[in-house]
Motif scaffolding. Structure first.
Motif, PDB file in Angstrom:
ATOM      1  N   ILE B  81     -39.377  13.670 -39.259  1.00  0.00           N
ATOM      2  CA  ILE B  81     -38.657  12.923 -38.221  1.00  0.00           C
ATOM      3  C   ILE B  81     -39.007  13.475 -36.839  1.00  0.00           C
ATOM      4  N   GLN B  82     -38.998  14.797 -36.723  1.00  0.00           N
ATOM      5  CA  GLN B  82     -39.288  15.443 -35.434  1.00  0.00           C
ATOM      6  C   GLN B  82     -40.650  15.007 -34.893  1.00  0.00           C
ATOM      7  N   ILE B  83     -41.635  14.939 -35.773  1.00  0.00           N
ATOM      8  CA  ILE B  83     -42.989  14.524 -35.360  1.00  0.00           C
ATOM      9  C   ILE B  83     -42.947  13.113 -34.778  1.00  0.00           C
ATOM     10  N   GLU B  84     -42.212  12.207 -35.433  1.00  0.00           N
ATOM     11  CA  GLU B  84     -42.151  10.822 -34.956  1.00  0.00           C
ATOM     12  C   GLU B  84     -41.370  10.728 -33.644  1.00  0.00           C
ATOM     13  N   ILE B  85     -40.294  11.505 -33.518  1.00  0.00           N
ATOM     14  CA  ILE B  85     -39.541  11.509 -32.258  1.00  0.00           C
ATOM     15  C   ILE B  85     -40.468  11.905 -31.108  1.00  0.00           C
ATOM     16  N   GLU B  86     -41.270  12.927 -31.332  1.00  0.00           N
ATOM     17  CA  GLU B  86     -42.163  13.398 -30.258  1.00  0.00           C
ATOM     18  C   GLU B  86     -43.230  12.374 -29.918  1.00  0.00           C
ATOM     19  N   LYS B  87     -43.697  11.643 -30.929  1.00  0.00           N
ATOM     20  CA  LYS B  87     -44.669  10.566 -30.643  1.00  0.00           C
ATOM     21  C   LYS B  87     -44.038   9.512 -29.738  1.00  0.00           C
ATOM     22  N   VAL B  88     -42.797   9.148 -30.026  1.00  0.00           N
ATOM     23  CA  VAL B  88     -42.118   8.141 -29.203  1.00  0.00           C
ATOM     24  C   VAL B  88     -41.882   8.700 -27.798  1.00  0.00           C
ATOM     25  N   GLN B  89     -41.468   9.950 -27.710  1.00  0.00           N
ATOM     26  CA  GLN B  89     -41.200  10.557 -26.399  1.00  0.00           C
ATOM     27  C   GLN B  89     -42.456  10.590 -25.537  1.00  0.00           C
ATOM     28  N   LYS B  90     -43.595  10.769 -26.174  1.00  0.00           N
ATOM     29  CA  LYS B  90     -44.874  10.835 -25.435  1.00  0.00           C
ATOM     30  C   LYS B  90     -45.350   9.440 -25.004  1.00  0.00           C
ATOM     31  N   ALA B  91     -44.888   8.407 -25.716  1.00  0.00           N
ATOM     32  CA  ALA B  91     -45.431   7.056 -25.507  1.00  0.00           C
ATOM     33  C   ALA B  91     -44.812   6.362 -24.295  1.00  0.00           C
ATOM     34  N   ASP B  92     -45.637   5.589 -23.572  1.00  0.00           N
ATOM     35  CA  ASP B  92     -45.130   4.679 -22.539  1.00  0.00           C
ATOM     36  C   ASP B  92     -44.826   3.309 -23.151  1.00  0.00           C
ATOM     37  N   LEU B  93     -45.521   3.011 -24.235  1.00  0.00           N
ATOM     38  CA  LEU B  93     -45.340   1.721 -24.926  1.00  0.00           C
ATOM     39  C   LEU B  93     -45.358   1.961 -26.427  1.00  0.00           C
ATOM     40  N   VAL B 118     -32.726   8.762 -33.280  1.00  0.00           N
ATOM     41  CA  VAL B 118     -31.571   9.645 -33.502  1.00  0.00           C
ATOM     42  C   VAL B 118     -30.563   9.566 -32.361  1.00  0.00           C
ATOM     43  N   SER B 119     -29.312   9.651 -32.760  1.00  0.00           N
ATOM     44  CA  SER B 119     -28.223   9.774 -31.804  1.00  0.00           C
ATOM     45  C   SER B 119     -28.407  11.076 -31.023  1.00  0.00           C
ATOM     46  N   GLY B 120     -28.157  11.015 -29.715  1.00  0.00           N
ATOM     47  CA  GLY B 120     -28.338  12.204 -28.881  1.00  0.00           C
ATOM     48  C   GLY B 120     -29.610  12.126 -28.061  1.00  0.00           C
ATOM     49  N   ILE B 121     -30.638  11.505 -28.612  1.00  0.00           N
ATOM     50  CA  ILE B 121     -31.898  11.342 -27.868  1.00  0.00           C
ATOM     51  C   ILE B 121     -32.119   9.869 -27.515  1.00  0.00           C
ATOM     52  N   PHE B 122     -31.956   8.983 -28.480  1.00  0.00           N
ATOM     53  CA  PHE B 122     -32.216   7.558 -28.232  1.00  0.00           C
ATOM     54  C   PHE B 122     -30.993   6.854 -27.622  1.00  0.00           C
ATOM     55  N   TYR B 123     -29.822   7.377 -27.890  1.00  0.00           N
ATOM     56  CA  TYR B 123     -28.580   6.779 -27.385  1.00  0.00           C
ATOM     57  C   TYR B 123     -27.468   7.803 -27.591  1.00  0.00           C
ATOM     58  N   GLY B 132     -30.040   3.641 -21.877  1.00  0.00           N
ATOM     59  CA  GLY B 132     -30.440   4.250 -23.153  1.00  0.00           C
ATOM     60  C   GLY B 132     -31.446   5.369 -22.949  1.00  0.00           C
ATOM     61  N   GLY B 133     -31.636   6.140 -24.000  1.00  0.00           N
ATOM     62  CA  GLY B 133     -32.508   7.303 -23.923  1.00  0.00           C
ATOM     63  C   GLY B 133     -33.968   6.971 -23.649  1.00  0.00           C
ATOM     64  N   MET B 134     -34.394   5.757 -23.931  1.00  0.00           N
ATOM     65  CA  MET B 134     -35.799   5.398 -23.798  1.00  0.00           C
ATOM     66  C   MET B 134     -36.085   4.577 -22.526  1.00  0.00           C
ATOM     67  N   VAL B 135     -35.166   4.625 -21.569  1.00  0.00           N
ATOM     68  CA  VAL B 135     -35.369   3.896 -20.308  1.00  0.00           C
ATOM     69  C   VAL B 135     -36.694   4.326 -19.667  1.00  0.00           C
ATOM     70  N   GLY B 136     -37.440   3.341 -19.174  1.00  0.00           N
ATOM     71  CA  GLY B 136     -38.735   3.629 -18.566  1.00  0.00           C
ATOM     72  C   GLY B 136     -39.898   3.368 -19.509  1.00  0.00           C
ATOM     73  N   LYS B 137     -39.587   3.233 -20.797  1.00  0.00           N
ATOM     74  CA  LYS B 137     -40.622   2.920 -21.773  1.00  0.00           C
ATOM     75  C   LYS B 137     -40.570   1.440 -22.135  1.00  0.00           C
ATOM     76  N   LYS B 138     -41.700   0.937 -22.634  1.00  0.00           N
ATOM     77  CA  LYS B 138     -41.753  -0.450 -23.104  1.00  0.00           C
ATOM     78  C   LYS B 138     -41.920  -0.476 -24.624  1.00  0.00           C
ATOM     79  N   ALA B 176     -31.707   1.000 -27.233  1.00  0.00           N
ATOM     80  CA  ALA B 176     -32.198   2.371 -27.004  1.00  0.00           C
ATOM     81  C   ALA B 176     -32.795   2.541 -25.607  1.00  0.00           C
ATOM     82  N   GLY B 177     -32.844   1.451 -24.836  1.00  0.00           N
ATOM     83  CA  GLY B 177     -33.292   1.561 -23.451  1.00  0.00           C
ATOM     84  C   GLY B 177     -34.688   1.032 -23.175  1.00  0.00           C
ATOM     85  N   PHE B 178     -35.422   0.652 -24.212  1.00  0.00           N
ATOM     86  CA  PHE B 178     -36.765   0.111 -23.992  1.00  0.00           C
ATOM     87  C   PHE B 178     -36.709  -1.209 -23.217  1.00  0.00           C
ATOM     88  N   ASP B 179     -37.686  -1.418 -22.324  1.00  0.00           N
ATOM     89  CA  ASP B 179     -37.983  -2.769 -21.856  1.00  0.00           C
ATOM     90  C   ASP B 179     -38.740  -3.463 -22.982  1.00  0.00           C
TER      91      ASP B 179
END
Lengths: 233, 233
Positions: B81-93, B118-123, B132-138, B176-179
């Protein structure tokens, strides 16, 4: 009635699980036969794959729905799927019992649908909606969620719950031919008092007592569309 | 941009997979960095459970979202899960690439959402939709389905595809905040000619070239609601 409850919650002590246990008790008292598929307890595999077929009609390129049709005809579908198909076939009513995850069902329950609602038995060709494979059976959703009731509705922050349920109530259950009864929804569950939870169990009991009087939700009928599925009139 | 494609198809030779490969090629040529999570190839576990946490804050009774918050703070979340969270955090889209199963995503992709968002990071608390936690990403959906285009729409037999996508586009990505960009939809894929499929790849290429000009879909903003999330005005 023969009733199948398909239950999906990772925590045996959860309120969602208490609702499921309560449903079993109430429905049996009413004289129904109740069977439960507790997907977490069964360690149910939710991943549709070529492993679901003991032989493939086209091993060089797997089309999942096509292999479902082929495997059902030739009794080559995985045993865990076959067992669930037979439970649904035996049931007059199927209850999906779950906590709402991301305004939908948990993955383990989505995978139960992906793998068990096989092409050829649940639908196929022009056999869907009121001509689907499960015509004559009923289905309903019974679920818990964190949000409050006022957060759902046409102008509410999350929109109407009926809209959020479209993929499962219309695109899945009604599509396969089930009469879909109005869902039982337990709001705000993680945040309410024990007394409020007791009240939900009482409401659920009343809902279950009244099952036979619930009118099915309204979904498309094939007769409203032409041969190519364009709307008539 | 850094782009993450989360792909979920059981057949490596499928057209959906060809679309994913095509997207990687086109996007890299445009100068983007592309990472792919091929969930079937990774044998990704889609089942949310207590095994997702190396330690539980409340082992006697597991509330999944609460344990997510706790585990993220204390670096006790499962490595996959941690690996996937970091991939999303690194991504703009983030692109979700999948065949539509039962008017929704396949279970393996639903489980990627259940476990990774996950709750706490995404919302969490009042951090959702435009906070949402992912504001600024698409994010966008790219999917194939069996139905024809005329079977979807307000008066069409399956209703509007936007409505069927509400749980994923609004209830998940926008929450989660994505556009959320308009989806790319490939209709009737199992039944069309190779030429028609080539045309879809060309259309997809054009869609991907035009990504930066696509206006995001319209979803709620917290400022339209009061403290208790009742609509204002």
């Amino acid at each position: 009635m023969n009733i199948l409850i398909v239950h999906a919650h990772p925590e045996p002590l959860s309120f969602t699980t208490a609702m499921k246990d309560h449903a079993v008790e109430v429905l049996e008292k009413l004289g129904h036969q109740v069977e439960v598929s507790d997907l977490y307890a069964m360690n149910f595999n939710p991943i549709a794959s070529r492993e679901d077929f003991s032989e493939l009609s086209h091993p060089e390129y797997m089309n999942y729905a096509l292999e479902q049709r082929h495997a059902c005809k030739n009794k080559q579908i995985a045993a865990d799927i076959q067992i669930e198909i037979e439970k649904v076939q035996k049931a007059d009513l199927v209850i999906l019992s779950f906590p709402m995850y991301w305004t939908s069902v948990p993955a383990i329950l989505k995978g139960w649908i992906d793998r068990v609602f096989v092409s050829g038995i649940f639908y196929g060709g022009k056999r869907f909606y009121n001509h689907g494979g499960m015509v004559g059976k009923k289905a309903l959703l019974s679920f818990t969620l964190g949000g409050r009731e006022h957060m759902f509705g046409d102008h509410a922050i999350h929109g109407s719950i009926e809209d959020l349920l479209l993929p499962i109530q219309r695109g899945t259950l009604a599509y396969a031919g089930f009469d879909v009864l109005p869902p039982f929804t337990a709001y705000h569950v993680p945040y309410i008092s024990n007394e409020a939870r007791q009240q939900i169990l009482l409401d659920y009991q009343q809902y279950l007592h009244n099952l036979e009087n619930l009118p099915a939700l309204d979904f498309p009928k094939l007769e409203q569309f032409d041969d190519k599925l364009y709307p008539l009139g």
